[in-house]
Write a protein that holds these residues in place. Sequence first.
Motif, PDB file in Angstrom:
ATOM      1  N   ASP A   1      13.445  -7.508  -3.649  1.00 18.81           N
ATOM      2  CA  ASP A   1      12.371  -8.746  -3.479  1.00 18.81           C
ATOM      3  C   ASP A   1      12.763  -9.660  -4.520  1.00 18.81           C
TER       4      ASP A   1
ATOM      5  N   LYS B   1      11.564   1.645  -1.391  1.00 15.82           N
ATOM      6  CA  LYS B   1      11.303   1.774   0.119  1.00 15.82           C
ATOM      7  C   LYS B   1      12.250   1.901   0.774  1.00 15.82           C
TER       8      LYS B   1
ATOM      9  N   SER C   1      -0.530  -0.812  -0.155  1.00 14.74           N
ATOM     10  CA  SER C   1       0.796  -1.626   0.214  1.00 14.74           C
ATOM     11  C   SER C   1       0.774  -2.922   0.380  1.00 14.74           C
ATOM     12  N   GLU C   2       1.923  -3.666  -0.029  1.00 15.59           N
ATOM     13  CA  GLU C   2       1.984  -5.263   0.169  1.00 15.59           C
ATOM     14  C   GLU C   2       2.734  -5.480   1.351  1.00 15.59           C
ATOM     15  N   ARG C   3       3.177  -4.381   1.995  1.00 11.44           N
ATOM     16  CA  ARG C   3       3.965  -4.839   3.510  1.00 11.44           C
ATOM     17  C   ARG C   3       3.296  -3.981   4.665  1.00 11.44           C
ATOM     18  N   ARG C   4       1.917  -4.025   4.670  1.00 12.32           N
ATOM     19  CA  ARG C   4       1.076  -3.493   5.617  1.00 12.32           C
ATOM     20  C   ARG C   4       1.558  -3.733   7.052  1.00 12.32           C
TER      21      ARG C   4
ATOM     22  N   GLU D   1       4.704  -4.594   8.199  1.00 13.12           N
ATOM     23  CA  GLU D   1       5.855  -3.989   8.751  1.00 13.12           C
ATOM     24  C   GLU D   1       5.612  -2.423   8.986  1.00 13.12           C
ATOM     25  N   GLU D   2       4.654  -1.955   7.749  1.00 14.68           N
ATOM     26  CA  GLU D   2       4.342  -0.587   7.760  1.00 14.68           C
ATOM     27  C   GLU D   2       3.748   0.165   9.049  1.00 14.68           C
TER      28      GLU D   2
END
Lengths: 440, 458
Positions: free
Chosen positions: A168, A193, A380-383, A385-386
């Motif tokens: 990132d 990840k 999470s900060e990528r909710r 996508e996940e």
Amino acid sequence: MMFLSVHDLMPEYLNYWFVVGLQKFIRVFWYFVLFEFTRYIIIDYIIAFIFWLTGRSRKEKFAIAKQKLFSENPFVSVIIPGKNEGKHLYKLTKSLAEQTFKNFELIIVDDGSDDDTPIIGKNLEELGLIDMFIRNEMRGGKASAANLALRYSKGKYIVHLDADCSFDRDAIEKVLTPFYLDDKIGAVGGNVKVRNYKDSLCAKLQAIEYLKTVSVGRIVTSYLGIYKIISGAFGAFRKDVIDSVGGWDIGPGLDGDITVKFRKSGYKIYFQPEAICLTNAPSKFKVLTKQRLRWDKSIIRFRVRKHKDVYMPNANFNWSNFFSLAENVFYNVVLDILWWIYILDIIFNYTGSLKFIIPMNFTLYFVMSYVQMLSIYIFSERRKEEKYLWPYVSLMTLYTGTYLRIVRTAAYYKEFFFKRSYEDVWNPYKSSIKAKRAGL
Amino acid sequence: MLNLVRHNDNSRKIIQDGYALLLVSHKSELQSQQLTELDGFILDTDSHVHAKEIISYVRTHTNLKVALKPLFINGTYQLPKEQQIHCDGIVELSTISSYIQRVATITKRVQSLNDPKLVANQLLIQYKTIAYSFTRNLQLKPVTSRESLIGYEFPFISLFYKNNEAVELLKNLQKATEKNYLSFKLLDYIHLCKSCSGNYLNFRECCPKCDSIDIEAHDMVHHFVCAHVAPEKDFKKNDGLECPKCDKNLRHIGIDYDKPSTIYSCNSCSHEFQNPGMLSLCMDCSTENKLEELLQKSIGSYAITQAGEQLLFDRNTGGERVVYNEGIGNINKELFKIIVNQEIKRIKESKGNSVFANVKFQSNQLQLLNSRSKNALMKEIGEVIKSYLKDSDILSAESYNNYYVLLPETKETQLNRLELIDYNLSKLLSDNLTEEKQEIEITIHKIAESDNIQTYFS
């Protein structure tokens, strides 16, 4: 029909457990209740709750730390040791050029590559995209390559990366910030990840596993002060401390080993979930099995053998170090053995009830997987996508509960009785044999 | 039979089988001689300076037939190889008869040559060199020489160039090769200073960052057991090697440790690196050259080709005719004006029919070309126009897009050749240019008695 009871709607095996009562439930599922539920549900959620409660003050502390980081603007050395990684280097330099923190040098060590890596590396060095490219004609293993890079690093902090990872934009900034929270923090682990989670089922399951064990698992252990492994893919170290502990020792498992060395020399290890690094996970089970055998063997090699002094009540005894390793060994090695005992216990003592026990066990783990996934969602900060991974969570019982457990048992057996990690081609034989003789 | 004749003028001649060879020990002995009357020379001195002067005097003589005469070295004396290559061999005076055959062969070949009609110096040197190679049936093979700026001395041709003109020499030989007069066989590559073309260079490794040559190489030591890697100096302790990480002794390379690489450090700017740069210092002019800046030249042997031989015997040229200020089209404009003026006078007398034509076109695209390209274009278009003209027609050009044609004894009804020029030139330009269709403008003027030169060239 209108007055169907709840019991009628549920499968027979569930009704069975309602009928026999809680006491028998706990007796039969003691393994789940005592270890899995307590550790992965209760503790995780308590920590998650505390984490949420302390969120604001943590944010403020981090804002101050970030300010300190940018006002000091320390010189940082980014080091990347590796073999045959040439194909990743250009992309990697581009990814690093995007970083918000810019005051760093990039040192790449080519550990005896037999492909075009030396040509690519030298070209990138001439173009100024790499500050120092060091080519070792003879392969010495990852630890020696990392130590060579360390020898020529001029930075106050060392950021160790794997060449096939991407980052990132604020990853380096984020991984350095915790050093400005507390002087006793000696090393910071980044959050790794899975990038290729869409590739195959194998990669998807690992993506979920990484979220559980790396993202959430490490927030919890870090919070409890027992965080025990900084991934080789992304970690930052204080140069003075890493020099004083003599850099990396021979692997496989050198990343876990150096974390223990840092702990033993009195420094705290911090996990920074916001410093995100994406890596490619093996997309085939065959490759994954090999990788896990290697990782699991290193627990026996380093945490049971090499660093056994942590368990001894000597002058250097430290409770958090003790818990850090003990938790790791207990939840991996001891529970692995205990699981087989549990299986035998069930088979012998409850042979007649297996048709109720097996589906119930799967149900419990199934539910637990989704409950855990919810905690991942919270952290999470990528909710978005996940969310893609949610349907596959149902397979996690088979993946972690069966597949990984079998691999782990095999690895422990091989390492405990035959010290097979010293024969792993991951590290050159010339140094592995020396490490084996020296008991390292 | 050997005849050693001492003349009154102190010159010594050996006359053998009708061939007179002059023994020379100083250049002044040549100046007092009718060199054309002699058949060859024998260097009779051990002074390198005198020998050099004599060789240069003979070989660069303006009369080619003198320059190519056999020149031997008296075997009693030792001359350096740089001087030997310009001569025809070493002779023993006691057995001079055995060399006469060679004198005869060379003399015969020299006499078969015409005097060159060349004016340009470079072409003349080229011609003479080819002639030298022909008369000796010799491959021009260079020898290494510390005295030469480029490190190599060529037979014969090197005498025409000063030491600092060696690159010009190579260029001239290359031109002869391009024209196929000489064939080339590669022997070596030389690298020359970018500033003075000197070959006396000192190569040193340097820091790629600051170019300092004050750099040190350090062998890396990898201690197997603890994976510590550092320069060897970090491990040195009391004549032995001790690991600074684990304090163990390193006793056996390959078992305890190895040396996987070498790293340099710069004592000027502290830069550390693995691939040092390279600088070469010119010992003549002290210029520091980077490797990529050095001039690379090919050195090889040159042999005369069939085309080279033809050049020597080309009756028309006696070598290549050098035309200065090459005429455009057919003849230059000033001469053309004189001819037109003459034609006007002739028409007055003969009442004949002659036509003056002016061929013009406009092209913005061609206007952008440099003058050199415009000249080349002018020649090319001139050739095209000429190909449609009769032998008696005369063509001249003002510029690449303006041509004059004089068509003597041509009636206005006989101008289809101008139509052909119009059509074909227009097509040629349109095919090759991206601009719109090219319009060729041809103005025709019947030459009249009352005309004068201003009528055509205002």
